[in-house]
Design a protein around this motif. Structure first.
Motif, PDB file in Angstrom:
ATOM      1  N   LEU A  10      38.252  25.949  45.609  1.00  0.00           N
ATOM      2  CA  LEU A  10      38.138  26.953  44.543  1.00  0.00           C
ATOM      3  C   LEU A  10      38.679  28.303  44.989  1.00  0.00           C
ATOM      4  O   LEU A  10      39.350  29.000  44.218  1.00  0.00           O
ATOM      5  CB  LEU A  10      36.680  27.107  44.105  1.00  0.00           C
ATOM      6  CG  LEU A  10      36.152  26.055  43.155  1.00  0.00           C
ATOM      7  CD1 LEU A  10      34.692  26.336  42.815  1.00  0.00           C
ATOM      8  CD2 LEU A  10      36.974  25.983  41.898  1.00  0.00           C
ATOM      9  N   ALA A  11      38.403  28.690  46.221  1.00  0.00           N
ATOM     10  CA  ALA A  11      38.928  29.960  46.736  1.00  0.00           C
ATOM     11  C   ALA A  11      40.447  29.944  46.729  1.00  0.00           C
ATOM     12  O   ALA A  11      41.091  30.944  46.373  1.00  0.00           O
ATOM     13  CB  ALA A  11      38.395  30.222  48.149  1.00  0.00           C
ATOM     14  N   ASN A  12      41.031  28.819  47.095  1.00  0.00           N
ATOM     15  CA  ASN A  12      42.485  28.710  47.083  1.00  0.00           C
ATOM     16  C   ASN A  12      43.021  28.755  45.651  1.00  0.00           C
ATOM     17  O   ASN A  12      44.047  29.386  45.393  1.00  0.00           O
ATOM     18  CB  ASN A  12      42.939  27.441  47.788  1.00  0.00           C
ATOM     19  CG  ASN A  12      44.405  27.490  48.121  1.00  0.00           C
ATOM     20  OD1 ASN A  12      44.901  28.493  48.627  1.00  0.00           O
ATOM     21  ND2 ASN A  12      45.117  26.422  47.833  1.00  0.00           N
ATOM     22  N   CYS A  13      42.328  28.115  44.721  1.00  0.00           N
ATOM     23  CA  CYS A  13      42.733  28.179  43.312  1.00  0.00           C
ATOM     24  C   CYS A  13      42.715  29.625  42.816  1.00  0.00           C
ATOM     25  O   CYS A  13      43.647  30.067  42.142  1.00  0.00           O
ATOM     26  CB  CYS A  13      41.814  27.326  42.438  1.00  0.00           C
ATOM     27  SG  CYS A  13      42.068  25.545  42.602  1.00  0.00           S
ATOM     28  N   PRO A  19      41.883  34.989  39.114  1.00  0.00           N
ATOM     29  CA  PRO A  19      40.429  34.890  38.970  1.00  0.00           C
ATOM     30  C   PRO A  19      39.953  34.149  37.722  1.00  0.00           C
ATOM     31  O   PRO A  19      38.828  33.687  37.681  1.00  0.00           O
ATOM     32  CB  PRO A  19      39.969  36.345  38.938  1.00  0.00           C
ATOM     33  CG  PRO A  19      41.166  37.100  38.430  1.00  0.00           C
ATOM     34  CD  PRO A  19      42.367  36.357  38.938  1.00  0.00           C
ATOM     35  N   ASP A  20      40.791  34.025  36.686  1.00  0.00           N
ATOM     36  CA  ASP A  20      40.387  33.308  35.482  1.00  0.00           C
ATOM     37  C   ASP A  20      40.317  31.818  35.797  1.00  0.00           C
ATOM     38  O   ASP A  20      41.337  31.188  36.097  1.00  0.00           O
ATOM     39  CB  ASP A  20      41.403  33.558  34.366  1.00  0.00           C
ATOM     40  CG  ASP A  20      41.075  32.781  33.093  1.00  0.00           C
ATOM     41  OD1 ASP A  20      39.956  32.223  32.990  1.00  0.00           O
ATOM     42  OD2 ASP A  20      41.937  32.727  32.204  1.00  0.00           O
ATOM     43  N   PRO A  21      39.129  31.208  35.724  1.00  0.00           N
ATOM     44  CA  PRO A  21      38.990  29.802  36.118  1.00  0.00           C
ATOM     45  C   PRO A  21      39.501  28.805  35.084  1.00  0.00           C
ATOM     46  O   PRO A  21      39.436  27.601  35.310  1.00  0.00           O
ATOM     47  CB  PRO A  21      37.489  29.639  36.338  1.00  0.00           C
ATOM     48  CG  PRO A  21      36.880  30.633  35.409  1.00  0.00           C
ATOM     49  CD  PRO A  21      37.837  31.806  35.392  1.00  0.00           C
ATOM     50  N   HIS A  22      40.026  29.273  33.964  1.00  0.00           N
ATOM     51  CA  HIS A  22      40.469  28.348  32.917  1.00  0.00           C
ATOM     52  C   HIS A  22      41.395  27.248  33.451  1.00  0.00           C
ATOM     53  O   HIS A  22      41.174  26.074  33.141  1.00  0.00           O
ATOM     54  CB  HIS A  22      41.123  29.092  31.758  1.00  0.00           C
ATOM     55  CG  HIS A  22      41.594  28.180  30.677  1.00  0.00           C
ATOM     56  ND1 HIS A  22      40.717  27.546  29.814  1.00  0.00           N
ATOM     57  CD2 HIS A  22      42.830  27.769  30.332  1.00  0.00           C
ATOM     58  CE1 HIS A  22      41.413  26.785  28.998  1.00  0.00           C
ATOM     59  NE2 HIS A  22      42.702  26.906  29.277  1.00  0.00           N
ATOM     60  N   PRO A  23      42.423  27.566  34.253  1.00  0.00           N
ATOM     61  CA  PRO A  23      43.318  26.506  34.727  1.00  0.00           C
ATOM     62  C   PRO A  23      42.641  25.476  35.636  1.00  0.00           C
ATOM     63  O   PRO A  23      43.123  24.370  35.782  1.00  0.00           O
ATOM     64  CB  PRO A  23      44.407  27.253  35.502  1.00  0.00           C
ATOM     65  CG  PRO A  23      44.336  28.655  35.023  1.00  0.00           C
ATOM     66  CD  PRO A  23      42.905  28.882  34.641  1.00  0.00           C
ATOM     67  N   TYR A  24      41.533  25.847  36.245  1.00  0.00           N
ATOM     68  CA  TYR A  24      40.846  24.940  37.165  1.00  0.00           C
ATOM     69  C   TYR A  24      39.368  24.801  36.793  1.00  0.00           C
ATOM     70  O   TYR A  24      38.522  24.550  37.638  1.00  0.00           O
ATOM     71  CB  TYR A  24      41.027  25.381  38.627  1.00  0.00           C
ATOM     72  CG  TYR A  24      40.741  26.845  38.889  1.00  0.00           C
ATOM     73  CD1 TYR A  24      39.488  27.264  39.288  1.00  0.00           C
ATOM     74  CD2 TYR A  24      41.746  27.795  38.750  1.00  0.00           C
ATOM     75  CE1 TYR A  24      39.220  28.596  39.522  1.00  0.00           C
ATOM     76  CE2 TYR A  24      41.485  29.136  38.998  1.00  0.00           C
ATOM     77  CZ  TYR A  24      40.227  29.532  39.381  1.00  0.00           C
ATOM     78  OH  TYR A  24      39.968  30.862  39.619  1.00  0.00           O
ATOM     79  N   ARG A  25      39.084  24.892  35.505  1.00  0.00           N
ATOM     80  CA  ARG A  25      37.706  24.839  35.001  1.00  0.00           C
ATOM     81  C   ARG A  25      37.004  23.539  35.400  1.00  0.00           C
ATOM     82  O   ARG A  25      35.855  23.539  35.799  1.00  0.00           O
ATOM     83  CB  ARG A  25      37.698  24.995  33.478  1.00  0.00           C
ATOM     84  CG  ARG A  25      36.370  24.697  32.797  1.00  0.00           C
ATOM     85  CD  ARG A  25      35.221  25.604  33.162  1.00  0.00           C
ATOM     86  NE  ARG A  25      35.534  26.981  32.894  1.00  0.00           N
ATOM     87  CZ  ARG A  25      34.985  28.000  33.566  1.00  0.00           C
ATOM     88  NH1 ARG A  25      34.116  27.786  34.524  1.00  0.00           N
ATOM     89  NH2 ARG A  25      35.302  29.230  33.288  1.00  0.00           N
ATOM     90  N   PHE A  26      37.705  22.401  35.290  1.00  0.00           N
ATOM     91  CA  PHE A  26      37.083  21.126  35.631  1.00  0.00           C
ATOM     92  C   PHE A  26      36.581  21.148  37.069  1.00  0.00           C
ATOM     93  O   PHE A  26      35.436  20.785  37.348  1.00  0.00           O
ATOM     94  CB  PHE A  26      38.073  19.972  35.434  1.00  0.00           C
ATOM     95  CG  PHE A  26      37.525  18.649  35.895  1.00  0.00           C
ATOM     96  CD1 PHE A  26      36.644  17.939  35.091  1.00  0.00           C
ATOM     97  CD2 PHE A  26      37.857  18.130  37.124  1.00  0.00           C
ATOM     98  CE1 PHE A  26      36.118  16.726  35.517  1.00  0.00           C
ATOM     99  CE2 PHE A  26      37.340  16.920  37.557  1.00  0.00           C
ATOM    100  CZ  PHE A  26      36.463  16.218  36.746  1.00  0.00           C
ATOM    101  N   LEU A  27      37.418  21.595  37.971  1.00  0.00           N
ATOM    102  CA  LEU A  27      37.033  21.655  39.384  1.00  0.00           C
ATOM    103  C   LEU A  27      35.879  22.636  39.590  1.00  0.00           C
ATOM    104  O   LEU A  27      34.906  22.320  40.278  1.00  0.00           O
ATOM    105  CB  LEU A  27      38.234  22.059  40.245  1.00  0.00           C
ATOM    106  CG  LEU A  27      37.949  22.202  41.730  1.00  0.00           C
ATOM    107  CD1 LEU A  27      37.543  20.878  42.339  1.00  0.00           C
ATOM    108  CD2 LEU A  27      39.188  22.751  42.437  1.00  0.00           C
TER     109      LEU A  27
END
Length: 102
Positions: A10-13, A19-27
């Motif tokens: 997650l830190a790497n994402c 900072p917007d988690p939308h692209p990696y929300r599932f993770l």
């Protein structure tokens, strides 16, 4: 696995995608959900295996298959991300060339 590798991933994402988690929300949802369940899961495994130790081979096999499926998911995700990065890189190179040509 999510508890161990998830926070770093997650830190790497966040570093790469912002900072917007939308692209990696599932993770992000998986890491958040599993993070609070680790102690419960460990306690429950001790209880089940203490009462029914003969279940260990079946549980181990199920875990092995789950990790193989997760590995396939991660492999596919990395391949898709690499393809997306190549498209973005090609588009950026074309834009730089267009701008330079003027």
């Amino acid at each position: 696995m999510t508890v161990v590798a998830g926070p770093g991933l997650l830190a790497n994402c966040r570093r790469v995608l912002g900072p917007d988690p939308h692209p990696y929300r599932f993770l992000a949802d998986r890491v958040e959900h599993h993070g609070g369940r680790r102690a419960f899961s460990s306690r429950r495994m001790r209880e089940v295996l203490g009462a029914q130790p003969y279940l260990l081979p079946a549980m181990t096999d199920a875990g092995r298959r789950a990790l193989a499926a997760y590995g396939g998911f991660v492999t596919e995700t990395v391949a898709l991300a690499a393809a997306d990065a190549e498209v973005a890189r090609t588009a950026a190179d074309a834009e730089v060339a267009r701008t330079a040509a003027g």
